[in-house]
Scaffold this motif. Structure first.
Motif, PDB file in Angstrom:
ATOM      1  N   UNK A  43       0.884  -1.646  -0.239  1.00 28.10           N
ATOM      2  CA  UNK A  43       0.016   0.024   0.690  1.00 28.10           C
ATOM      3  C   UNK A  43       0.705   1.317   0.238  1.00 28.10           C
ATOM      4  N   UNK A  44       0.763   2.039  -0.947  1.00 24.06           N
ATOM      5  CA  UNK A  44       0.781   3.371  -1.013  1.00 24.06           C
ATOM      6  C   UNK A  44       0.165   4.455  -0.424  1.00 24.06           C
ATOM      7  N   UNK A  45      -0.467   4.581   0.484  1.00 20.74           N
ATOM      8  CA  UNK A  45      -1.347   5.894   0.304  1.00 20.74           C
ATOM      9  C   UNK A  45      -0.522   6.595   1.158  1.00 20.74           C
ATOM     10  N   UNK A  46       0.281   6.502   1.858  1.00 16.25           N
ATOM     11  CA  UNK A  46       1.100   7.657   2.506  1.00 16.25           C
ATOM     12  C   UNK A  46       1.797   8.601   1.275  1.00 16.25           C
ATOM     13  N   UNK A  47       2.107   7.768   0.031  1.00 17.11           N
ATOM     14  CA  UNK A  47       2.726   8.588  -1.324  1.00 17.11           C
ATOM     15  C   UNK A  47       2.091   9.069  -1.246  1.00 17.11           C
ATOM     16  N   UNK A  48       0.853   8.968  -1.569  1.00 16.54           N
ATOM     17  CA  UNK A  48      -0.421  10.147  -2.152  1.00 16.54           C
ATOM     18  C   UNK A  48      -0.943  10.792  -1.491  1.00 16.54           C
ATOM     19  N   UNK A  49      -1.046  10.766  -0.531  1.00 19.89           N
ATOM     20  CA  UNK A  49      -0.491  11.508   0.807  1.00 19.89           C
ATOM     21  C   UNK A  49      -0.093  12.507   0.740  1.00 19.89           C
TER      22      UNK A  49
END
Length: 144
Positions: free
Chosen positions: A38-44
Motif C-alpha cells: 500500500x502506498x497511501x502515505x505517498x499519495x497523501x
C-alpha cells in the motif's frame, strides 16, 4: 518439522513456510490470496507536497526568498518521507488487512519473501497431491 525461514530482520519480522510473524501480529499464509504494498502515505504526501510547492510559487511575490525556499524544502521533505513509507497488506482479494508499516524497501523485501513462501507452500501441496495420486489404488472407482 522445522519451518524454513524466508526472511528475518532486527524488528522481529519473520517469514516462514507457514506464517508471517511480526511483533504484534501473526498471519498464516495458507488462506492468503492477495499480498500488496500500500502506498497511501505517498499519495497523501504527493498532494501535500504539491500544494506547498504551488503555494510558494503562487504567492512568491508576497513571500521573502528564504520563505519560498523553506516552503519548497519542506515540500521536498514531505514528498521524500511519503515515498519511503509503505504498508504490507495481506488477505483475500479486496479484503486485505494492514499487516506491517515500514520503509518501502523493507516492505518490498518482505513481500517478495511472502511470495516465495507461498510458492514453496503451493509446490509442497502439489507434490503431496501428486504423491497420493501416484499411489492410488487402481481398483478404486473415481477420477484419477
Amino acid at each position: 518439522m522445522k519451518d524454513r525461514i524466508f526472511y528475518r530482520d532486527q524488528r522481529g519480522v519473520v517469514v516462514t513456510q507457514r506464517y508471517v510473524r511480526t511483533r504484534h501480529k501473526d498471519q498464516a499464509l495458507a488462506p492468503i490470496t492477495s499480498v500488496r504494498i500500500g502506498r497511501d502515505a505517498f499519495y497523501l504526501a504527493l498532494a501535500c507536497g504539491a500544494g506547498l510547492a504551488l503555494f510558494a510559487w503562487a504567492f512568491g511575490d508576497l513571500l521573502f526568498f528564504a520563505e519560498q525556499v523553506g516552503l519548497a524544502g519542506f515540500a521536498v521533505v514531505v514528498l521524500a518521507a511519503g515515498y519511503s513509507l509503505a504498508t504490507l497488506e495481506m488477505g483475500t482479494h479486496l479484503h486485505e488487512k494492514r499487516m506491517l508499516v515500514g520503509d518501502y524497501w523493507s516492505v518490498r523485501r518482505i513481500r517478495d519473501a511472502v511470495m516465495d513462501a507461498r510458492r514453496d507452500l503451493t509446490d509442497r501441496m502439489d507434490e503431496g497431491e501428486g504423491h497420493r495420486a501416484m499411489h492410488r489404488n487402481p481398483d478404486d472407482d473415481g477420477p484419477v
